[in-house]
Design an enzyme around this catalytic site. Structure first.
Site, PDB file in Angstrom:
ATOM      1  N   ILE A 154      72.115  24.703  80.591  1.00 26.86           N
ATOM      2  CA  ILE A 154      73.274  23.796  80.542  1.00 26.86           C
ATOM      3  C   ILE A 154      72.878  22.407  81.026  1.00 26.86           C
ATOM      4  O   ILE A 154      73.242  21.397  80.417  1.00 26.86           O
ATOM      5  CB  ILE A 154      74.445  24.372  81.372  1.00 26.86           C
ATOM      6  CG1 ILE A 154      74.970  25.650  80.698  1.00 26.86           C
ATOM      7  CG2 ILE A 154      75.565  23.342  81.544  1.00 26.86           C
ATOM      8  CD1 ILE A 154      75.939  26.464  81.543  1.00 26.86           C
ATOM      9  N   ALA A 230      79.340  24.247  87.193  1.00 32.07           N
ATOM     10  CA  ALA A 230      78.571  25.445  87.565  1.00 32.07           C
ATOM     11  C   ALA A 230      79.471  26.440  88.305  1.00 32.07           C
ATOM     12  O   ALA A 230      80.084  27.319  87.690  1.00 32.07           O
ATOM     13  CB  ALA A 230      77.359  25.037  88.393  1.00 32.07           C
ATOM     14  N   ARG A 231      79.585  26.280  89.606  1.00 32.13           N
ATOM     15  CA  ARG A 231      80.464  27.126  90.409  1.00 32.13           C
ATOM     16  C   ARG A 231      80.968  26.312  91.591  1.00 32.13           C
ATOM     17  O   ARG A 231      80.234  25.484  92.156  1.00 32.13           O
ATOM     18  CB  ARG A 231      79.708  28.338  90.962  1.00 32.13           C
ATOM     19  CG  ARG A 231      79.433  29.438  89.971  1.00 32.13           C
ATOM     20  CD  ARG A 231      80.696  30.204  89.572  1.00 32.13           C
ATOM     21  NE  ARG A 231      80.390  31.328  88.700  1.00 32.13           N
ATOM     22  CZ  ARG A 231      80.345  31.280  87.370  1.00 32.13           C
ATOM     23  NH1 ARG A 231      80.602  30.156  86.729  1.00 32.13           N
ATOM     24  NH2 ARG A 231      80.067  32.369  86.669  1.00 32.13           N
ATOM     25  N   GLU A 260      89.066  30.324  92.827  1.00 29.61           N
ATOM     26  CA  GLU A 260      89.828  30.246  91.571  1.00 29.61           C
ATOM     27  C   GLU A 260      90.627  31.541  91.363  1.00 29.61           C
ATOM     28  O   GLU A 260      90.138  32.617  91.690  1.00 29.61           O
ATOM     29  CB  GLU A 260      88.877  30.130  90.383  1.00 29.61           C
ATOM     30  CG  GLU A 260      87.945  28.987  90.394  1.00 29.61           C
ATOM     31  CD  GLU A 260      86.917  29.082  89.265  1.00 29.61           C
ATOM     32  OE1 GLU A 260      86.020  28.237  89.261  1.00 29.61           O
ATOM     33  OE2 GLU A 260      86.970  29.997  88.415  1.00 29.61           O
ATOM     34  N   HIS A 278      88.504  26.225  84.671  1.00 27.45           N
ATOM     35  CA  HIS A 278      87.298  26.997  84.325  1.00 27.45           C
ATOM     36  C   HIS A 278      87.267  27.310  82.823  1.00 27.45           C
ATOM     37  O   HIS A 278      87.369  28.466  82.409  1.00 27.45           O
ATOM     38  CB  HIS A 278      87.229  28.284  85.155  1.00 27.45           C
ATOM     39  CG  HIS A 278      85.849  28.863  85.209  1.00 27.45           C
ATOM     40  ND1 HIS A 278      85.364  29.535  86.305  1.00 27.45           N
ATOM     41  CD2 HIS A 278      84.834  28.860  84.305  1.00 27.45           C
ATOM     42  CE1 HIS A 278      84.120  29.929  86.071  1.00 27.45           C
ATOM     43  NE2 HIS A 278      83.778  29.533  84.848  1.00 27.45           N
TER      44      HIS A 278
HETATM   45  N1  NAI Z   1      82.049  26.290  83.762  1.00 28.32           N
HETATM   46  C1  NAI Z   1      81.807  27.357  83.026  1.00 28.32           C
HETATM   47  O1  NAI Z   1      82.654  27.849  82.287  1.00 28.32           O
HETATM   48  C2  NAI Z   1      80.451  27.962  83.053  1.00 28.32           C
HETATM   49  C3  NAI Z   1      79.662  27.871  84.170  1.00 28.32           C
HETATM   50  N2  NAI Z   1      78.405  28.401  84.159  1.00 28.32           N
HETATM   51  C4  NAI Z   1      77.578  28.257  85.348  1.00 28.32           C
HETATM   52  O2  NAI Z   1      76.437  27.469  85.011  1.00 28.32           O
HETATM   53  C5  NAI Z   1      75.298  28.037  85.605  1.00 28.32           C
HETATM   54  C6  NAI Z   1      74.060  27.637  84.847  1.00 28.32           C
HETATM   55  O3  NAI Z   1      74.048  28.235  83.567  1.00 28.32           O
HETATM   56  P1  NAI Z   1      72.732  28.121  82.628  1.00 28.32           P
HETATM   57  O4  NAI Z   1      72.247  26.729  82.613  1.00 28.32           O
HETATM   58  O5  NAI Z   1      73.076  28.784  81.361  1.00 28.32           O
HETATM   59  O6  NAI Z   1      71.738  29.031  83.458  1.00 28.32           O
HETATM   60  P2  NAI Z   1      70.165  28.892  83.602  1.00 28.32           P
HETATM   61  O7  NAI Z   1      69.711  30.192  84.143  1.00 28.32           O
HETATM   62  O8  NAI Z   1      69.562  28.387  82.350  1.00 28.32           O
HETATM   63  O9  NAI Z   1      69.998  27.774  84.718  1.00 28.32           O
HETATM   64  C7  NAI Z   1      70.212  28.034  86.077  1.00 28.32           C
HETATM   65  C8  NAI Z   1      69.593  26.942  86.892  1.00 28.32           C
HETATM   66  O10 NAI Z   1      69.819  27.236  88.277  1.00 28.32           O
HETATM   67  C9  NAI Z   1      68.588  27.129  88.966  1.00 28.32           C
HETATM   68  N3  NAI Z   1      68.583  28.015  90.134  1.00 28.32           N
HETATM   69  C10 NAI Z   1      68.898  29.317  90.189  1.00 28.32           C
HETATM   70  N4  NAI Z   1      68.752  29.778  91.453  1.00 28.32           N
HETATM   71  C11 NAI Z   1      68.342  28.734  92.192  1.00 28.32           C
HETATM   72  C12 NAI Z   1      68.015  28.581  93.568  1.00 28.32           C
HETATM   73  N5  NAI Z   1      68.082  29.615  94.417  1.00 28.32           N
HETATM   74  N6  NAI Z   1      67.634  27.361  94.002  1.00 28.32           N
HETATM   75  C13 NAI Z   1      67.557  26.331  93.151  1.00 28.32           C
HETATM   76  N7  NAI Z   1      67.847  26.412  91.837  1.00 28.32           N
HETATM   77  C14 NAI Z   1      68.238  27.603  91.374  1.00 28.32           C
HETATM   78  C15 NAI Z   1      67.521  27.511  87.948  1.00 28.32           C
HETATM   79  O11 NAI Z   1      66.257  27.006  88.339  1.00 28.32           O
HETATM   80  C16 NAI Z   1      68.078  26.823  86.719  1.00 28.32           C
HETATM   81  O12 NAI Z   1      67.729  25.474  86.710  1.00 28.32           O
HETATM   82  C17 NAI Z   1      75.605  29.532  85.609  1.00 28.32           C
HETATM   83  O13 NAI Z   1      74.850  30.215  86.605  1.00 28.32           O
HETATM   84  C18 NAI Z   1      77.083  29.586  85.861  1.00 28.32           C
HETATM   85  O14 NAI Z   1      77.344  29.678  87.230  1.00 28.32           O
HETATM   86  C19 NAI Z   1      77.906  29.012  83.078  1.00 28.32           C
HETATM   87  C20 NAI Z   1      78.657  29.146  81.944  1.00 28.32           C
HETATM   88  C21 NAI Z   1      80.008  28.683  81.852  1.00 28.32           C
HETATM   89  O1  LIG Z   2      81.606  30.803  84.198  1.00 28.86           O
HETATM   90  C1  LIG Z   2      81.244  31.360  83.235  1.00 28.86           C
HETATM   91  C2  LIG Z   2      79.995  31.999  83.080  1.00 28.86           C
HETATM   92  O2  LIG Z   2      79.589  32.205  81.934  1.00 28.86           O
HETATM   93  O3  LIG Z   2      79.359  32.324  84.080  1.00 28.86           O
END
Ligand code: NAI
Ligand SMILES: O=CC(=O)O
Length: 312
Positions: A154, A230-231, A260, A278
């Site tokens: 993302i 993200a969260r 939430e 969200h």
């Molecule tokens: N607002 C929404 O509706 C949505 C929110 N999300 C959130 O977005 C986040 C990211 O999604 P993606 O980019 O698809 O995942 P991804 O796995 O491609 O990226 C996750 C990122 O977090 C980093 N990371 C993980 N653990 C870490 C740590 N302990 N210290 C430092 N960096 C750390 C990774 O290095 C990576 O850069 C998800 O985990 C989720 O919480 C995801 C989908 C929908």
């Molecule tokens: O917040 C949504 C997710 O895909 O995680």
């Protein structure tokens, strides 16, 4: 006999219809099903839940036959992965297919804050434009610096979009990502000090809890804004609210919150703050693609195969 599954929150009608074809679906969100669910707990082998909702340890413990938690999303922060692994439960996600929509949401929130979109909508509807009221100038994204906290799928998609708006991109990531050509920063505070917009895209876990704290917000400064797709737990909400109310931060665009959907009421009136419930991945197209992955993971599990997107 169809296998029994527990659906924690509603999915798209077309996906639920496919679930109903293949499984006996117990709907946790339906008040009328609670008695039947209590009786079915020993036979339920699979749970389908949302990324923001997950499954509590009490729920996991109440399901002795559970073999898969199929998350309709990518965040695994609401499932205790250690507990799941200990029980040999697969935890699957829907990576990739939601990336673009979540990045779009981040850009939409950024533009909404910089250009006062939500405020403008209220201004027109409330008749203040017609009464000759003054509306504030916005801020152009062009030439501004976007700092991406967490350069995963993302984060990268958000950065590519922001480049098209003429922004320069910096990032903080736990491992260097040299293929982007974007500027890496050693700490979140250093990233913030070099950013006009801080976009929070990092996964939530114990190590990233409150990563955006008072120090990071102070480094961002009074002309900068925070976007969080993200969260909620990645941002210290006390520090964020204080910065917004004190004017030491120019604004925020938030899709995610601690607790939430019952978020802190101080957000409702916080200055220059745009709130979304969200909705990052919430388009019909993406929810269909996510649902297909959930269906494929369940099918593989019930065929005795490794689900394709197992994350634990
Ligand atoms: N607002 C929404 O509706 C949505 C929110 N999300 C959130 O977005 C986040 C990211 O999604 P993606 O980019 O698809 O995942 P991804 O796995 O491609 O990226 C996750 C990122 O977090 C980093 N990371 C993980 N653990 C870490 C740590 N302990 N210290 C430092 N960096 C750390 C990774 O290095 C990576 O850069 C998800 O985990 C989720 O919480 C995801 C989908 C929908
Ligand atoms: O917040 C949504 C997710 O895909 O995680």
């Amino acid at each position: 006999m169809k296998p029994e599954i527990l659906l924690i929150e509603p999915m798209l009608d077309v996906i639920e219809a496919r679930l109903d074809e293949a499984y006996v679906v117990h709907r946790h969100y339906a008040a009328t099903e609670q008695e039947a669910i209590a009786k079915a707990l020993p036979s339920i082998c699979a749970v389908v839940t949302g990324g923001g909702t997950g499954l509590s340890n009490d729920q996991i413990d109440s399901l002795p036959a559970l073999g898969i938690i199929a998350i309709n999303g990518v965040g695994t922060d609401k499932v205790d992965l250690v507990r799941a692994r200990g029980r040999n439960i697969d935890v699957t996600t829907t990576p990739g297919v939601l990336t673009d929509d979540v990045a779009d949401t981040g850009i939409a929130l950024m533009l909404a804050v910089l250009r006062h979109i939500a405020k403008g909508d209220r201004f027109v509807r409330e008749g203040r434009w017609a009464r000759g009221g003054a509306f504030p100038l916005g801020t152009s994204p062009k030439g501004k610096r976007l700092g991406i906290l967490g350069l995963g799928q993302i984060g990268r998609a958000l950065g590519r979009r922001a480049e098209a708006f003429g922004m320069t991109i910096g990032y903080w990531n736990r491992s260097p990502q040299t293929d982007t050509g974007w500027t890496a920063h050693a700490t979140p505070t250093e990233l913030a000090a070099s950013s006009d917009v801080l976009a929070v895209c990092v996964a939530a876990n114990a190590a990233t809890q409150d990563l955006v704290n008072a120090e990071v917000l102070e480094a961002l400064g009074p002309k900068a804004i925070v976007i969080n797709v993200a969260r909620g737990s990645v941002v210290d909400e006390d520090a964020l609210l204080q910065a917004l109310w004190n004017g030491t931060l120019a604004g925020a665009g938030l899709d995610v919150f601690v607790g939430e959907p019952r978020i802190r009421e101080e957000f409702f009136t916080a200055p220059n703050t745009v709130l979304m419930p969200h909705q990052g991945s919430a388009t019909r197209e993406t929810r269909i693609a996510m649902g297909e992955i959930v269906l494929a993971n369940l099918q593989a599990f019930f065929n005795g195969e490794k689900p394709p997107t197992t994350g634990n």
